[in-house]
Design an enzyme around this catalytic site. Structure first.
Site: not given
Ligand code: 3HC
Length: 293
Positions: A120, A153, A141, A191
């Site tokens: 990251s 990325e 990434h 990030n």
């Molecule tokens: N694994 C697989 N699928 C998942 C999951 C997981 N851990 N969590 C949720 N899902 C799926 C669900 O099954 C659902 O699928 P569907 O739409 O086909 O039914 C879909 O994602 C939506 O899930 P939920 O309805 O349970 O919940 P949300 O609508 O709140 O979505 C989320 C959950 C996708 C995690 C959403 O909240 C989100 O996009 N959050 C932001 C995540 C983000 O910003 N990630 C980047 C972090 S930074 C990073 O990773 C970089 C690193 O370097 C720091």
């Protein structure tokens, strides 16, 4: 160059997600970790995530079985990479650990294999330099949760060739992701913005500007972020955020990237977010409860 076999190093949160999407796209995957219990946990998470899709009718049992059948858990590093066309590394963000691993991978992987790090923030050029193939070394990434998030990325190190970039673009598209190409810089593109934004929310909490839930609601509804910044901080891991902030200060020599004291204090207490059961929210009950600061 045709990629058929992928070795994923690390079966944790990112590694198992990467292994899952690669297997679903038809690649033969070896997922390697240092202890059988991490491999078992990673495989169980993949199974659970695939079964979510089954319940929603997005995937059939046959497709699940075929995907799981393409993933082999492996303990030995040499066995994991010796026939790989592509090695994707998703091990902890510890520079020495990454450099030692890459040296060993470079010795054991076939000459044609491309080496990609899911780091990251750590320098792609620094990792590439410990191998004998810096032109085939690249940043790939992914974002958490990997099966859901639409982006990879791609980061070009100093010596990465355009041919290597093209191959990684093709693989990323095949696993269902859009790509952006970023020249190496600390935090790349995402990030670089995300970490200062989350830190600013934590500074505001520290100063008593708003409660945790109000800050999250403000950004969730006011900016349409899927999660508020403090929920997202707990999701990413407060230890990861602190690590990246400290790395930014060291690399940019600019105090604007400094970590809030509250973040450092929470990490010292072992409150690193969801994975520890405690962070800006308390996860010990049925529903997360916001903490007061
Ligand atoms: N694994 C697989 N699928 C998942 C999951 C997981 N851990 N969590 C949720 N899902 C799926 C669900 O099954 C659902 O699928 P569907 O739409 O086909 O039914 C879909 O994602 C939506 O899930 P939920 O309805 O349970 O919940 P949300 O609508 O709140 O979505 C989320 C959950 C996708 C995690 C959403 O909240 C989100 O996009 N959050 C932001 C995540 C983000 O910003 N990630 C980047 C972090 S930074 C990073 O990773 C970089 C690193 O370097 C720091």
């Amino acid at each position: 160059m045709d990629i058929r076999k992928i070795a994923v190093l690390g079966a944790g949160q990112m590694g198992n997600g990467i292994a899952q999407v690669c297997a679903q796209a038809g690649y033969e995957v070896k997922m390697r970790d240092i202890d059988q219990k991490f491999i078992d946990k990673g495989l169980a998470t993949i199974k659970k995530n695939l079964e979510r899709g089954l319940k929603k009718g997005r995937i059939t049992q046959e497709e699940i079985d075929a995907s799981l059948g393409r993933i082999k858990g492996v303990l030995d590093l040499k066995e994991a990479v010796e026939d790989a066309d592509l090695v994707i590394e998703a091990i902890p963000e510890i520079v020495k650990l990454k450099l030692d691993t890459w040296k060993a991978v470079d010795e054991a992987a076939p000459e044609h294999a491309i080496l990609a790090s899911n780091t990251s923030s750590i320098s792609i050029t620094q990792m590439a330099a410990v191998t004998k193939r810096p032109e085939k070394f690249i940043g790939m990434h992914f974002f958490n949760p990997v099966p859901v998030m639409g982006l990879v990325e791609i980061i070009k190190g100093q010596a990465t060739t355009d041919e290597t970039v093209k191959v990684i673009e093709r693989v990323s598209h095949k696993v269902g992701k859009k790509t952006v190409l970023v020249n190496e810089a600390p935090g790349f593109a995402v990030n670089r913005l995300l970490v200062p934004a989350i830190n600013e929310a934590i500074f505001a909490i520290q100063e008593g500007v708003a409660t945790v839930e109000d800050m999250d609601t403000a950004i969730h509804l006011g900016l349409n972020w899927p999660m508020g910044p403090l929920t997202l901080a707990d999701f990413v891991g407060l230890d990861t955020l602190l690590y990246i902030s400290d790395y930014f200060v060291e690399e940019f020599k600019d105090s604007k990237y400094r970590a809030p004291a509250l973040l450092r204090k929470m990490v010292r207490a072992g409150w690193v977010g969801r994975k520890s059961g405690m962070g800006f929210y308390d996860y010990s009950g049925e529903k997360p409860v916001p903490n007061r600061f």
